[in-house]
Design a protein around this motif. Structure first.
Motif, short mmCIF file in Angstrom:
data_model
loop_
_atom_site.label_atom_id
_atom_site.label_comp_id
_atom_site.label_asym_id
_atom_site.label_seq_id
_atom_site.Cartn_x
_atom_site.Cartn_y
_atom_site.Cartn_z
N ASN A 164 0.83 -1.20 0.00
CA ASN A 164 0.00 0.00 0.00
C ASN A 164 0.87 1.26 0.00
O ASN A 164 0.58 2.22 -0.73
CB ASN A 164 -0.90 -0.02 1.23
N LEU A 221 -3.85 -6.22 -3.33
CA LEU A 221 -3.67 -4.78 -3.50
C LEU A 221 -3.31 -4.40 -4.93
O LEU A 221 -3.54 -3.27 -5.35
CB LEU A 221 -2.61 -4.25 -2.53
N GLN A 246 -9.40 -2.96 -1.32
CA GLN A 246 -8.54 -4.12 -1.59
C GLN A 246 -7.97 -4.69 -0.28
O GLN A 246 -7.83 -5.91 -0.13
CB GLN A 246 -7.39 -3.73 -2.54
#
Length: 381
Positions: free
Chosen positions: A78, A297, A310
């Motif tokens: 992320n 992700l 996600q």
């Protein structure tokens, strides 16, 4: 290993170490509170508590590592997506499977750690812990030197001390020996000393009285004494034969159990095979969880609002894999020769990750408002 792989691997490992430390501390502190009350309440020292706590750490680490691998994969992916680093690498032609290569290295590194924990470190620590626990239970001095509490060091024995002086003298001692069904003896003394004999510990009582009741003759005999020595060695005798649990057996003994091992453990062969194969299959959950956290992700495009959908999907998928793992382990114990069920969860997690990586690298449809022959602008032209 390329520079990009080394960079990503270093990011994963750094956060993996951080999350592992935090989760191990939380889990260990939660377990240590109850352990502290139990050990200190039995009259043991703080060093014994520290020793027992350290022996339980490998089992705690074994539970935490797959979760730490997932958290590290999700957090790192992320952050790299928000910083645009993964977006740049995808723009240079890196496919989803190529981007997942350092994640696979990371997952395999955690898997190797878990293989050592499951098959070497945890069984050894559980063996030492079992022996140390039995030794502490046999430490009669620490178990008896507790004032103001009725203690039962073994069946048929009750012991009470009103006060323990600074010099180690026991004041107002009460002892009941009711191990013989035909007779019962009660000892009371104003003072007593617990001393170590040549072979076994002894309790020397002063200025007391013994009361022996013969149930067959229904007669009570009372004897006053100025000093009396009571042998405590009999309290250490146990009729139970110490046996090992499945956690203490080696992986070889679990996979190829002999009749002697089956008799010692007292469990069916299916349970031993399930536990043995679980020690091989469970470490690969770390590889599955790290790939799930990364691949989920990659399904999302760059957004300033983050990839929270996600991330939520990855957590849900992780819960599903864990449910499959629990169901598979339970089925492997119930079904004869059903040990292969323990491999279902790791394989399912890895296959789900491969499917998400394949979907992530497929060409996405152009946005309806964007340029191109299929867009609204292209249609008007």
């Amino acid at each position: 290993m390329s520079r990009f792989d080394r960079y990503l691997l270093s990011q994963f490992l750094a956060l993996f170490g951080f999350f592992s430390l935090i989760l191990v501390l939380i889990y260990w502190v939660n377990r240590a509170v109850g352990l502290f009350d139990q050990i200190i309440g039995d009259g043991q020292s703080a060093l014994v508590f520290l020793e027992i706590s350290l022996l339980t750490l490998p089992n705690v680490i074994r539970v935490v590592l797959p979760v730490s691998a997932f958290a590290a994969a999700v957090y790192t992916t992320n952050r790299l997506t928000q910083d645009g680093e993964l977006v740049v690498m995808q723009a240079t032609g890196f496919s989803a499977f190529r981007l997942a290569r350092p994640v696979m290295y990371f997952g395999l590194a955690v898997t190797v750690m878990l293989v050592l924990l499951y098959n070497v470190i945890v069984p050894a620590s559980r063996t030492v812990l079992s022996a140390r626990t039995a030794e502490i239970s046999a430490n009669l001095t620490a178990r008896l030197l507790v004032e103001g509490t009725f203690m039962h060091p073994t069946n048929g024995i009750a012991f009470y001390i009103r006060e323990i002086s600074d010099k180690g003298e026991l004041h107002d001692v009460f002892l009941v020996d009711d191990r013989d069904a035909k007779s019962s003896t009660t000892y009371t003394a104003q003072r007593a000393l617990l001393v170590r004999g040549d072979i076994e510990p002894k309790l020397i009582m002063f200025d007391g009285m013994s009361q022996s009741y013969d149930a067959a003759k229904n007669r009570l005999s009372v004897t006053h004494f100025s000093d009396f020595t009571y042998d405590l060695g009999g309290l250490l005798v146990s009729n139970e034969t110490p046996v090992r649990s499945m956690d203490e057996l080696s992986t070889t003994e679990l996979l190829f159990p002999t009749p002697a091992v089956l008799k010692e453990v007292g469990s069916p062969k299916a349970a031993l095979l399930s536990e043995g194969h679980a020690r091989i299959a469970q470490p690969f959950l770390a590889l599955a969880t790290s790939l799930i956290g990364f691949a989920a992700l990659l399904l999302g495009a760059f957004s300033r609002f983050g990839l929270w959908r996600q991330i939520l999907g990855a957590v849900v998928l992780l819960i599903i894999v864990q449910m499959i793992n629990n169901a598979g382990f339970s089925a492997s114990n119930r079904v004869s020769n059903g040990w292969f069920f323990v491999y279902v969860a790791p394989i399912s997690g890895i296959l789900a990750s491969v499917a998400m990586l394949w979907i992530a690298q497929r060409p996405r449809r152009r946005h309806a408002a964007g340029p191109g022959p299929k867009s609204s602008e292209g249609a008007m032209a």
